[in-house]
Write a protein that holds these residues in place. Structure first.
Motif, short mmCIF file in Angstrom:
data_model
loop_
_atom_site.label_atom_id
_atom_site.label_comp_id
_atom_site.label_asym_id
_atom_site.label_seq_id
_atom_site.Cartn_x
_atom_site.Cartn_y
_atom_site.Cartn_z
N THR A 110 0.86 -1.19 0.00
CA THR A 110 0.00 0.00 0.00
C THR A 110 0.89 1.23 0.00
O THR A 110 1.90 1.26 0.69
N SER A 124 -3.55 7.80 -3.22
CA SER A 124 -3.13 6.40 -3.22
C SER A 124 -2.51 6.07 -4.57
O SER A 124 -3.07 6.40 -5.63
N VAL A 137 -8.75 -4.58 4.20
CA VAL A 137 -7.98 -3.66 3.35
C VAL A 137 -7.14 -4.41 2.33
O VAL A 137 -6.59 -3.79 1.42
N ARG A 138 -7.01 -5.74 2.46
CA ARG A 138 -6.20 -6.50 1.52
C ARG A 138 -7.05 -7.31 0.53
O ARG A 138 -6.52 -7.85 -0.44
N ARG A 183 -9.60 -2.41 -4.27
CA ARG A 183 -9.01 -2.60 -2.94
C ARG A 183 -8.59 -1.27 -2.34
O ARG A 183 -8.73 -1.04 -1.14
N LEU A 213 -11.34 0.35 -0.54
CA LEU A 213 -11.56 -0.23 0.79
C LEU A 213 -10.57 0.37 1.79
O LEU A 213 -10.92 0.63 2.95
N GLN A 214 -9.34 0.58 1.34
CA GLN A 214 -8.34 1.17 2.22
C GLN A 214 -8.70 2.61 2.60
O GLN A 214 -8.50 3.03 3.74
N LYS A 215 -9.25 3.35 1.67
CA LYS A 215 -9.70 4.71 1.98
C LYS A 215 -10.79 4.69 3.04
O LYS A 215 -10.80 5.50 3.97
N MET A 270 -11.22 2.47 5.29
CA MET A 270 -10.62 2.10 6.56
C MET A 270 -9.91 3.28 7.21
O MET A 270 -9.98 3.47 8.43
N ASN A 294 -16.28 2.51 -4.69
CA ASN A 294 -15.97 1.59 -3.61
C ASN A 294 -16.80 0.32 -3.81
O ASN A 294 -18.02 0.35 -3.72
#
Length: 371
Positions: free
Chosen positions: A93, A110, A216-217, A230, A233-235, A237, A343
């Protein structure tokens, strides 16, 4: 009367002695704790490794942080991550965090790990020079030359000075999430990831550290399996964690704060300028007013790489406009924000002429590639 005065005097001396001893105990314990936290932190001398051949630092008070998540399988990471990267690690990431001049807002970009970039010459772990490459995956820079090469590659890609560096691995991320009390996410579709074991029906979920890491993975458990999905999803989180820290009362609870501080300092690697408790606390104080509502996040605009459907390249002119905005300490261009991928965990219902609207896990046409 004289005897009473002597007794009172002795009592006062005993109280003063006890008070001094207690104060010494508290101060001594605090100092020991301070040195313990300082000793937890691992740091890398980025400035020494790169020298002066770098973009200039901003003079208006704004600054940038490169945040990397390592996919190392060493230590506790192997059981959490699955798979095998051998003895090496890449940046799973990557986020460029820009803090504006009055430290009231943050912008995050990102960078998809499979983005093809020009990687400069870098020193490898043995100290020898690893020659640069014109079509190298962005995440290979960390594998080639560690944090220094990752920063050097990012600065060349963005034209921005990376003033600070933060790195966390799988196990560290899970420990931090557990330490702050978990993270809350909302999905409108089911997530079933056989690789990570994550199984979430639609709805709101409170995740522990291991579940948050899986969230997140996950790639194949939701959406079209792309890295772009993905990243979304990290955003989600990141905003959830900011919300949790701000609403948990942690900052006013010394016991909780100590526990979280001990966990965080054991879980991160920083540049040498941040390699102390004082420096990290100072950074936290500067950023304490930034919550989810003061955060803007985008994914670097990309498109499928010519000749390689499994890689992407920065899409111009949009990608250049993102870095230009950060260099000028300006908001992201509206066109870039409007074209962001969807998302996949919060996909909007879609309608067809022959059927009522339904919820789907597939990102819309905004997703530009499936690396």
């Amino acid at each position: 009367m004289a005897e009473h005065k002597r007794v009172t005097s002795r009592r006062r001396r005993l109280l003063r002695t006890a008070a001094c001893a207690f104060a010494a105990f508290v101060v001594g314990g605090a100092l020991l704790g301070y040195f313990r936290l300082d000793g937890n932190i691992r740091s890398v001398d980025i400035d020494g490794g790169l020298g002066d051949a770098r973009p200039p630092a901003a003079t208006d008070g704004s600054f940038n942080i490169l945040v990397l998540g390592s996919d190392s399988r060493g230590g506790d990471n192997g059981s959490m991550a699955g798979g095998d990267t051998g003895d090496t690690a890449r940046s799973d990431t990557a986020m460029v965090v820009h803090i504006n001049q009055d430290h009231s807002r943050a912008q995050i970009v990102s960078i998809p790990r499979d983005t093809l970039v020009t990687r400069p010459d870098c020193a490898d772990p043995s100290g020898r020079t690893a020659p640069g490459a014109k079509r190298a995956m962005y995440n290979s820079a960390f594998e080639t030359g560690g944090a220094v090469c990752a920063v050097k590659t990012t600065e060349q890609l963005t034209g921005l000075r990376m003033d600070h560096y933060l790195q966390v691995d799988f196990a560290g991320f899970a420990r931090v999430v557990d330490a702050i009390g978990g993270a809350t996410v909302t999905t409108t579709v089911a997530i079933h990831d056989k690789d990570s074991g994550l199984d979430l029906p639609p709805g709101e979920h409170r995740l522990n550290g291991q579940q948050a890491l899986a969230f997140v993975r996950t790639r194949h458990g939701v959406g079209d399996g792309s890295d772009l999905g993905r990243i979304e999803l990290q955003k989600q989180m990141v905003k959830s964690l900011l919300q949790q820290v701000g609403g948990s009362g942690m900052l006013t609870n010394p016991v909780k704060l100590w526990s979280v501080g001990d966990t965080v300092t054991k879980s991160i690697t920083t540049d040498s300028a941040l390699g102390s408790v004082n420096s990290l606390v100072g950074l936290a104080q500067e950023l304490k007013g930034i919550g989810p509502d003061q955060l803007s996040m985008v994914t670097l605009p990309v498109e499928t790489a010519p000749g390689d459907p499994n890689r992407v390249v920065p899409r111009q002119p949009a990608a250049g406009q993102v870095w230009t905005a950060l260099r000028a300490d300006q908001p992201f261009p509206p066109a870039v924000v409007a074209a962001q991928p969807e998302n996949p965990a919060q996909a909007a219902p879609t309608a067809t002429p022959s059927a009522p609207a339904r919820t789907t896990g597939k990102p819309g046409a905004k997703a530009t590639a499936t690396p």
